[in-house]
Design a protein around this motif. Structure first.
Motif, PDB file in Angstrom:
ATOM      1  N   ILE A 359     -24.290 -55.969  16.280  1.00 44.71           N
ATOM      2  CA  ILE A 359     -24.041 -54.827  15.422  1.00 44.71           C
ATOM      3  C   ILE A 359     -25.105 -53.476  16.136  1.00 44.71           C
ATOM      4  O   ILE A 359     -26.302 -53.695  15.842  1.00 44.71           O
ATOM      5  CB  ILE A 359     -24.514 -54.701  13.995  1.00 44.71           C
ATOM      6  N   ASN A 360     -24.419 -52.473  16.654  1.00 43.32           N
ATOM      7  CA  ASN A 360     -25.465 -51.361  17.107  1.00 43.32           C
ATOM      8  C   ASN A 360     -25.552 -50.445  15.775  1.00 43.32           C
ATOM      9  O   ASN A 360     -24.336 -49.928  15.364  1.00 43.32           O
ATOM     10  CB  ASN A 360     -24.871 -50.703  18.226  1.00 43.32           C
ATOM     11  N   VAL A 361     -26.647 -50.149  15.237  1.00 44.99           N
ATOM     12  CA  VAL A 361     -26.814 -49.234  14.013  1.00 44.99           C
ATOM     13  C   VAL A 361     -26.281 -48.133  14.248  1.00 44.99           C
ATOM     14  O   VAL A 361     -25.563 -47.297  13.540  1.00 44.99           O
ATOM     15  CB  VAL A 361     -28.054 -49.295  13.716  1.00 44.99           C
ATOM     16  N   PHE A 362     -26.228 -47.450  15.562  1.00 50.73           N
ATOM     17  CA  PHE A 362     -25.899 -46.199  15.952  1.00 50.73           C
ATOM     18  C   PHE A 362     -24.389 -46.156  15.726  1.00 50.73           C
ATOM     19  O   PHE A 362     -23.728 -45.021  15.539  1.00 50.73           O
ATOM     20  CB  PHE A 362     -26.156 -45.768  17.347  1.00 50.73           C
ATOM     21  N   SER A 363     -23.618 -47.298  15.899  1.00 52.61           N
ATOM     22  CA  SER A 363     -22.070 -47.167  16.361  1.00 52.61           C
ATOM     23  C   SER A 363     -21.456 -47.276  14.698  1.00 52.61           C
ATOM     24  O   SER A 363     -20.376 -47.076  14.494  1.00 52.61           O
ATOM     25  CB  SER A 363     -21.448 -48.536  16.898  1.00 52.61           C
ATOM     26  N   LEU A 364     -22.394 -47.709  13.724  1.00 49.29           N
ATOM     27  CA  LEU A 364     -21.952 -48.201  12.118  1.00 49.29           C
ATOM     28  C   LEU A 364     -21.524 -46.936  11.596  1.00 49.29           C
ATOM     29  O   LEU A 364     -22.121 -45.725  11.495  1.00 49.29           O
ATOM     30  CB  LEU A 364     -23.087 -48.734  11.313  1.00 49.29           C
ATOM     31  N   LYS A 365     -20.244 -46.973  10.888  1.00 50.57           N
ATOM     32  CA  LYS A 365     -19.781 -45.666  10.224  1.00 50.57           C
ATOM     33  C   LYS A 365     -19.488 -46.207   8.671  1.00 50.57           C
ATOM     34  O   LYS A 365     -19.207 -45.237   7.794  1.00 50.57           O
ATOM     35  CB  LYS A 365     -18.348 -45.369  10.696  1.00 50.57           C
ATOM     36  N   SER A 366     -19.547 -47.362   8.419  1.00 49.58           N
ATOM     37  CA  SER A 366     -19.243 -48.025   6.822  1.00 49.58           C
ATOM     38  C   SER A 366     -20.456 -47.797   6.177  1.00 49.58           C
ATOM     39  O   SER A 366     -21.701 -47.574   6.690  1.00 49.58           O
ATOM     40  CB  SER A 366     -18.770 -49.368   6.920  1.00 49.58           C
ATOM     41  N   ASN A 367     -20.354 -47.799   4.892  1.00 50.43           N
ATOM     42  CA  ASN A 367     -21.752 -47.664   3.947  1.00 50.43           C
ATOM     43  C   ASN A 367     -21.794 -49.033   3.109  1.00 50.43           C
ATOM     44  O   ASN A 367     -22.648 -48.956   2.129  1.00 50.43           O
ATOM     45  CB  ASN A 367     -21.670 -46.494   3.132  1.00 50.43           C
ATOM     46  N   SER A 368     -21.203 -49.929   3.492  1.00 51.89           N
ATOM     47  CA  SER A 368     -21.372 -51.354   2.701  1.00 51.89           C
ATOM     48  C   SER A 368     -21.192 -52.487   3.926  1.00 51.89           C
ATOM     49  O   SER A 368     -20.204 -52.301   4.707  1.00 51.89           O
ATOM     50  CB  SER A 368     -20.698 -51.633   1.479  1.00 51.89           C
ATOM     51  N   LEU A 369     -21.642 -53.720   3.818  1.00 56.18           N
ATOM     52  CA  LEU A 369     -21.482 -54.717   4.687  1.00 56.18           C
ATOM     53  C   LEU A 369     -20.036 -55.292   4.494  1.00 56.18           C
ATOM     54  O   LEU A 369     -19.535 -55.483   5.439  1.00 56.18           O
ATOM     55  CB  LEU A 369     -22.441 -55.820   4.449  1.00 56.18           C
ATOM     56  N   GLU A 370     -19.630 -55.380   3.234  1.00 58.31           N
ATOM     57  CA  GLU A 370     -18.247 -55.797   3.241  1.00 58.31           C
ATOM     58  C   GLU A 370     -17.294 -54.946   4.108  1.00 58.31           C
ATOM     59  O   GLU A 370     -16.274 -55.345   4.615  1.00 58.31           O
ATOM     60  CB  GLU A 370     -17.802 -56.037   1.714  1.00 58.31           C
ATOM     61  N   LEU A 371     -17.333 -53.649   3.582  1.00 50.79           N
ATOM     62  CA  LEU A 371     -16.417 -52.729   4.349  1.00 50.79           C
ATOM     63  C   LEU A 371     -16.913 -52.503   5.864  1.00 50.79           C
ATOM     64  O   LEU A 371     -15.760 -52.436   6.645  1.00 50.79           O
ATOM     65  CB  LEU A 371     -16.875 -51.195   3.930  1.00 50.79           C
ATOM     66  N   ALA A 372     -18.044 -52.719   6.358  1.00 49.41           N
ATOM     67  CA  ALA A 372     -18.244 -52.846   7.764  1.00 49.41           C
ATOM     68  C   ALA A 372     -17.616 -54.154   8.307  1.00 49.41           C
ATOM     69  O   ALA A 372     -17.009 -54.000   9.527  1.00 49.41           O
ATOM     70  CB  ALA A 372     -19.855 -53.020   8.262  1.00 49.41           C
ATOM     71  N   PHE A 373     -17.522 -55.231   7.737  1.00 51.41           N
ATOM     72  CA  PHE A 373     -16.879 -56.193   8.518  1.00 51.41           C
ATOM     73  C   PHE A 373     -15.316 -56.034   8.426  1.00 51.41           C
ATOM     74  O   PHE A 373     -14.408 -56.517   9.323  1.00 51.41           O
ATOM     75  CB  PHE A 373     -16.804 -57.620   7.465  1.00 51.41           C
ATOM     76  N   ARG A 374     -14.750 -55.525   7.458  1.00 49.02           N
ATOM     77  CA  ARG A 374     -13.429 -55.209   7.161  1.00 49.02           C
ATOM     78  C   ARG A 374     -12.626 -54.080   8.182  1.00 49.02           C
ATOM     79  O   ARG A 374     -11.842 -54.278   8.795  1.00 49.02           O
ATOM     80  CB  ARG A 374     -13.052 -54.780   5.888  1.00 49.02           C
ATOM     81  N   SER A 375     -13.594 -53.114   8.499  1.00 47.26           N
ATOM     82  CA  SER A 375     -12.893 -52.017   9.180  1.00 47.26           C
ATOM     83  C   SER A 375     -13.519 -52.016  10.461  1.00 47.26           C
ATOM     84  O   SER A 375     -13.016 -51.372  11.367  1.00 47.26           O
ATOM     85  CB  SER A 375     -13.287 -50.581   8.451  1.00 47.26           C
ATOM     86  N   GLU A 376     -14.828 -52.478  10.907  1.00 44.34           N
ATOM     87  CA  GLU A 376     -15.575 -52.477  12.035  1.00 44.34           C
ATOM     88  C   GLU A 376     -15.905 -53.665  12.841  1.00 44.34           C
ATOM     89  O   GLU A 376     -15.737 -53.694  14.055  1.00 44.34           O
ATOM     90  CB  GLU A 376     -16.906 -51.724  11.638  1.00 44.34           C
ATOM     91  N   ILE A 377     -16.445 -54.585  12.310  1.00 48.29           N
ATOM     92  CA  ILE A 377     -16.945 -55.745  12.834  1.00 48.29           C
ATOM     93  C   ILE A 377     -15.774 -56.983  13.081  1.00 48.29           C
ATOM     94  O   ILE A 377     -15.697 -57.142  14.149  1.00 48.29           O
ATOM     95  CB  ILE A 377     -18.149 -56.321  12.111  1.00 48.29           C
ATOM     96  N   LEU A 378     -15.186 -57.215  12.033  1.00 49.03           N
ATOM     97  CA  LEU A 378     -13.924 -58.260  12.245  1.00 49.03           C
ATOM     98  C   LEU A 378     -12.873 -57.844  11.549  1.00 49.03           C
ATOM     99  O   LEU A 378     -12.281 -58.547  10.395  1.00 49.03           O
ATOM    100  CB  LEU A 378     -14.504 -59.665  11.739  1.00 49.03           C
ATOM    101  N   PRO A 379     -12.170 -56.626  11.905  1.00 45.71           N
ATOM    102  CA  PRO A 379     -11.165 -56.277  10.889  1.00 45.71           C
ATOM    103  C   PRO A 379      -9.920 -57.087  11.244  1.00 45.71           C
ATOM    104  O   PRO A 379      -9.285 -57.206  10.213  1.00 45.71           O
ATOM    105  CB  PRO A 379     -10.771 -54.817  11.695  1.00 45.71           C
ATOM    106  N   LYS A 380      -9.724 -57.656  12.169  1.00 44.71           N
ATOM    107  CA  LYS A 380      -8.350 -58.562  12.197  1.00 44.71           C
ATOM    108  C   LYS A 380      -8.625 -59.666  11.400  1.00 44.71           C
ATOM    109  O   LYS A 380      -7.638 -60.325  10.743  1.00 44.71           O
ATOM    110  CB  LYS A 380      -8.015 -58.968  13.791  1.00 44.71           C
ATOM    111  N   THR A 381      -9.776 -60.397  11.562  1.00 48.94           N
ATOM    112  CA  THR A 381     -10.212 -61.562  10.889  1.00 48.94           C
ATOM    113  C   THR A 381     -10.046 -61.530   9.409  1.00 48.94           C
ATOM    114  O   THR A 381      -9.622 -62.632   8.650  1.00 48.94           O
ATOM    115  CB  THR A 381     -11.454 -62.364  11.674  1.00 48.94           C
ATOM    116  N   THR A 382     -10.633 -60.607   8.834  1.00 47.14           N
ATOM    117  CA  THR A 382     -10.720 -60.449   7.565  1.00 47.14           C
ATOM    118  C   THR A 382      -9.752 -59.727   6.920  1.00 47.14           C
ATOM    119  O   THR A 382      -9.521 -59.420   5.692  1.00 47.14           O
ATOM    120  CB  THR A 382     -11.915 -59.570   7.173  1.00 47.14           C
ATOM    121  N   ASN A 383      -8.592 -59.309   7.803  1.00 46.63           N
ATOM    122  CA  ASN A 383      -7.368 -58.650   7.178  1.00 46.63           C
ATOM    123  C   ASN A 383      -6.698 -59.372   6.052  1.00 46.63           C
ATOM    124  O   ASN A 383      -6.206 -58.783   5.057  1.00 46.63           O
ATOM    125  CB  ASN A 383      -6.248 -58.437   8.176  1.00 46.63           C
ATOM    126  N   ASN A 384      -6.422 -60.702   5.983  1.00 53.78           N
ATOM    127  CA  ASN A 384      -5.788 -61.496   5.018  1.00 53.78           C
ATOM    128  C   ASN A 384      -6.819 -62.042   3.900  1.00 53.78           C
ATOM    129  O   ASN A 384      -6.490 -62.760   3.173  1.00 53.78           O
ATOM    130  CB  ASN A 384      -5.265 -62.524   5.759  1.00 53.78           C
TER     131      ASN A 384
END
Length: 957
Positions: A359-384
């Motif tokens: 996780i590069n802090v500079f690249s984060l756009k989300s405001n919660s960890l759950e949202l960060a995983f869903r939209s930035e970190i593992l979006p395909k994995t967490t899609n379902n």
């Protein structure tokens, strides 16, 4: 036994996600001798099938063992749980006095708290957590033996670990099942011994089940049902998160955060540099293992995940690596992720962690960890996944978080970091948090760890040595496909050593690569920076030139150099804006700014703005100091348009650490341009003192400011700037390990002398290990010789690590460099180790003003030499403490005696540790003091000299 019952459908940790594996294997498997020719469901291999056997045995027999273990403990009379019938929520509330908040935070993802756990089935992860709740943790554990606890822990870890084996079975099913069988049998046998129960039938059933499973094959008459069961197996959240999460990390993610073959492989120190040769500057071919320090001593990177925390007591949950910009922090994070993903390096293996997340802090756009995983970190994995299942599933895994650029956090990213610390600290037993930060931000890291009661290990990246610089330069030269690698490498090293830029920068790998690129392009001009400001000026000049070529090549857009410079100023302005409003750099804001400078049409805008797009899949990444330079460059561009003081005041709510660095670059740019005249300098200094609250004791800031303002046409630094700084500095300097070198360098160019300097290097720091300290004194002596001055100052030097002999070094070299400053500097007080030779008169011979002496001496010769000085030179010496570190029983008759005038003489004999030494001690003291006694007398650590002996010698207790 009464706690064993038939297994129902198994619930996994989320409480509502059913893994119905009841018919799997048992319903669709049959003995080998009754099978037709083998056939597998579409897309399902024999290896998949063997893994399914292992998974089923762990789920069925592993869960059964964990349930029996819990029920046996929970139903004991001492538990007061109504023979185990008490609902677990009631037990937590009434018996354990746990708060509703505690129960909600820890167990909200489980749907079993109100159930009868003697009847209701549960999975291994939940079983482990409730056993831990009942039995306690670590040294407070009760009810079961350490051996039984370790078996339960093994089962819990193995339940998560089998996802590692998926795809890598290699025909090793039998040994894996045998290992499982052995551990489960140990659990049952330990239960028998510790609770006096019989588990014979459970052992027999378990062993029979596992042996039969080895022989089963797929039934061929109901493939459709089997395929459906396979899908259910693969739908297990933990299995899905591990297997699919790894795949996503290995390939390109939608936001380009993970891309092992491009962005995460790149070692380009400035992504704005559109330079053909940097395209091949990759991790695999160019990474050099850095030098790491722990408490200022060498630390092996291979021990990163096995070393204990700072207190040396337990495994650290948080490992933070501090280092300056360009010291290689991001490269190290990439290296660790690459090592885990490729499973080729010894520092970290794929089996150490279920998932490693960068996780590069500079690249984060989300405001919660759950949202960060869903939209930035593992979006395909967490899609379902349902939102509420993402974090709980991850908590059941063993995760390595690689958090880079902590210093670039803001109000939006802070909650994400806090969530990682709170939810993957105590609540995730085996996860680790590896974090990089600049030295200014390490206190904040420690506070995060302390707030969450997490043990931490602090490490530091040290600059490269000559061997590492040579290796790095050769790697880069090979990557750039230059000829005569060895010859060019030697020439570059000679060039690097000839530069007058601060030595600390020349040891940092990021700067080394930047200077090497400049050296390749223009050996005479661009590659000879005299300050960090001029280095960045040259780098961004090259960036702007390559940017012009890029636009001409791809969109046939021909822009002038001044336009390219203005475009880069837009980025600096955006960074300033993000600091002021505590937000992210805005791609939209940058795009609009560029459009205003350089009108575009059609597809031109996409090409023109691509390298400044923070969502760019190839990675928008420049480090903190590069952004600070661009911000300063933008501010300076407005000097002729705005009132400087008013302009700078507009940013007075920007973080002080960031803005102080920006102001230093601002002064450096003005100096290069020859425009740091009186009005501009006056305004700048007002901002420094009134808005940044920089005091006259912040020697590091003032030296950095001076070092960024070298004389344009000669050596040394701008005299006007040095004079202004001298006027600000305090008259008494108190120096420590972290500012001593820069303060002494500052003194070298200051037109005014302080009244007094006190150097205090505490226990834990060997002054000989402080880089550049002795050289700084030697350079100061050279300056004094060139510029004679009648001004002088007093100096105190206290080196407690050497005095206590916790260091292997003596104080000789650094003491000599201080005393050689006479007559400008006059030593008045000294603490240290004088060694064991007879040259004390050389080391202290010029200390005519010495008033206090606190020294360790290890030989008769050095002691005699000191006494001679006391007799003939130290007329003003008022207080003397000598630690005479000589063997007991040695010939005391050869000891010299102190002059009678030293009434305040204190003596310590560290080797006097028992009463057998007292007669020798008394004879030594009589000889040294000529039977006049001394003010204080001490023996070795922990040994008290008898009061009677002290009174006999006329010494106060």
């Amino acid at each position: 036994m009464n706690v064993h019952r038939k297994s129902k459908s198994m619930f996994i940790s989320s409480g509502n996600h059913l893994v119905s594996m009841g018919s799997f294997l048992l319903g669709f498997l049959m003995p080998l001798d009754k099978l037709p020719s083998p056939r597998f469901p579409p897309g399902f291999t024999k290896e998949d099938f063997e893994f399914s056997k292992l998974y089923k045995c762990v789920q069925e027999e592993g869960c059964k063992a964990m349930q029996i273990l819990f029920r046996t403990i929970y139903s004991q009379p001492v538990m007061n749980t109504e023979d185990g019938k008490m609902a677990f929520m009631k037990y937590l509330n009434e018996n354990c006095k746990k708060s509703k908040r505690y129960i909600k935070d820890k167990y909200k993802r489980y749907g079993l708290l109100a159930s009868d756990l003697m009847e209701e089935d549960f999975d291994i992860s939940f079983g482990y957590i409730i056993i831990e709740e009942v039995c306690g943790v670590d040294e407070e554990r009760k009810f079961i033996s350490e051996e039984l606890w370790k078996e339960a822990e093994w089962l819990k870890i193995y339940r998560n670990k089998i996802a590692h084996i998926y795809g890598f079975m290699n025909g090793d099913l039998d040994s894996s099942l045998d290992s499982l069988c052995g551990h489960l049998k140990n659990i049952y046998e330990l239960l028998e011994n510790e609770f006096s129960i019989s588990c014979t039938s459970e052992i027999d059933c378990m062993e029979t089940y596992i042996e039969k499973t080895k022989l089963f094959e797929i039934r061929q008459d109901d493939m459709e049902s089997y395929i459906q069961d396979v899908k259910k197996f693969k739908a297990d959240n933990i299995v899905h998160m591990t297997i699919e999460g790894r795949k996503e990390i290995y390939r390109k993610c939608s936001k380009g955060i993970y891309l092992l073959d491009t962005y995460l492989e790149s070692l380009n120190p400035c992504t704005f540099l559109l330079y053909d040769k940097t395209k091949n500057l990759n991790l695999s071919a160019n990474f050099v293992i850095p030098k790491v320090l722990k408490n200022k001593t060498s630390f092996e990177l291979k021990d990163l995940f096995t070393a204990l925390d700072n207190k040396g007591k337990e495994d650290p949950k948080v490992i933070y690596m501090k280092g300056k910009s360009n010291s290689g922090k991001t490269s190290l994070c990439k290296f660790l992720l690459h090592s885990w993903a490729t499973n080729k390096e010894s520092v970290i293996r794929r089996t150490d962690f279920d998932i490693a997340i960068y996780i590069n802090v500079f690249s984060l756009k989300s405001n919660s960890l759950e949202l960060a995983f869903r939209s930035e970190i593992l979006p395909k994995t967490t899609n379902n996944f349902q939102d509420k299942d993402i974090i709980p599933t991850l908590q059941d895994l063993n995760i390595l978080f690689l958090i880079d650029a902590f210093e670039l956090r803001n109000n939006r990213t802070n909650p994400i970091i806090e969530e990682i610390f709170s939810k993957f600290g105590e609540q995730s037993a085996r996860s680790r948090i590896f974090l990089t930060a600049t030295p200014d931000d390490t206190d904040a890291v420690v506070q995060f760890a302390k707030d969450n009661r997490l043990p931490y290990l602090s490490l530091e990246l040290e600059g490269f040595d000559e061997t590492q610089i040579k290796e790095l330069s050769q790697n880069v030269l090979k990557t750039f496909q230059l000829e005569n690698i060895d010859e060019n490498s030697c020439l570059f090293e000679a060039h690097l050593n000839s530069l007058t830029i601060e030595a600390q920068y020349l040891k940092l790998p990021g700067f080394i690569i930047l200077i090497l690129i400049l050296w390749i392009e223009d050996k005479e001009t661009l590659a000879s920076p005299r300050s960090l400001t001029s280095l960045y000026q040259n780098i961004f000049k090259l960036c702007q030139e390559s940017y012009k070529v890029h636009l001409k090549t791809f969109v046939d857009l021909d822009i002038e150099m001044k336009t390219a410079i203005k475009i880069f100023h837009v980025v600096g302005k955006s960074f300033l804006s993000s600091l002021k409003h505590d937000t992210f750099i805005s791609s939209q804001e940058i795009s609009k700014g560029i459009e205003a400078i350089c009108p575009m049409k059609g597809n031109e805008q996409k090409i023109v703005c691509k390298i400044f797009d923070t969502d760019n899949e190839d990675g928008f990444l420049i480090n903190k100091t590069q952004m600070q330079y661009l911000a300063a460059s933008y501010l300076f561009s407005r000097v002729n348009e705005s009132d400087v003081e008013e302009m700078l005041q507009y940013y007075d709510d920007v973080d002080i650490h960031n803005f102080s660095s920006i102001i230093i670059f601002f002064a450096g740019i003005a100096n290069i341009k020859g425009q740091f005249d009186s009005p501009l300098a006056s305004d700048t200094f007002k901002i420094i003192e009134n808005q940044l609250y920089i005091t006259g004791e912040d020697f590091e800031f003032w030296w950095t400011l001076v070092s960024e303002c070298p004389n344009v046409d000669s050596n040394g630094y701008d005299f006007d700037i040095c004079s202004r700084v001298a006027d600000v500095l305090v008259k008494e300097w108190h120096l420590k390990e972290d500012n001593a070198v820069k303060a002494i360098k500052l003194l070298q160019f200051s037109p005014l002398m302080p009244n007094k300097i006190r150097i205090n290097i505490p226990l834990g720091t060997d002054p000989s290990s402080i880089p550049g300290l002795t050289k700084a004194f030697e350079d100061l002596k050279h300056t004094f010789q060139l510029h004679e001055s009648k001004d002088s100052f007093k100096i105190e030097a206290h080196f407690y690590e050497q005095f206590e002999e916790k260091s292997l070094s003596y104080s000789d070299q650094i003491l000599l460099s201080i005393t050689n400053l006479y007559p400008q500097a006059q030593l008045t007080s000294f603490t240290g180790h004088l060694g064991e030779d007879a040259t004390v008169y050389i080391k202290l011979g010029k200390c005519y003003k010495l008033e206090s002496l606190n020294v360790r001496i290890t030989s008769m010769e050095s002691f005699k030499s000191l006494i001679c000085l006391c007799l003939y030179k130290f007329k003003g010496l008022k207080k003397v403490h000598i630690c005479l570190d000589i063997p007991t029983k040695c010939d005391y008759s050869s000891l010299p005696h102190f002059p009678r005038r030293y009434r305040k003489l204190s003596l310590t004999f560290p080797n006097v540790t028992n009463i057998d030494d007292l007669a020798w001690l008394e004879a030594c003291v009589d000889k040294i003091t000529n039977s006049n006694g001394c003010q204080e007398l001490h023996g070795g650590i922990g040994f008290q000299i008898p009061k009677g002996l002290l009174q006999k010698m006329g010494i106060k207790e």
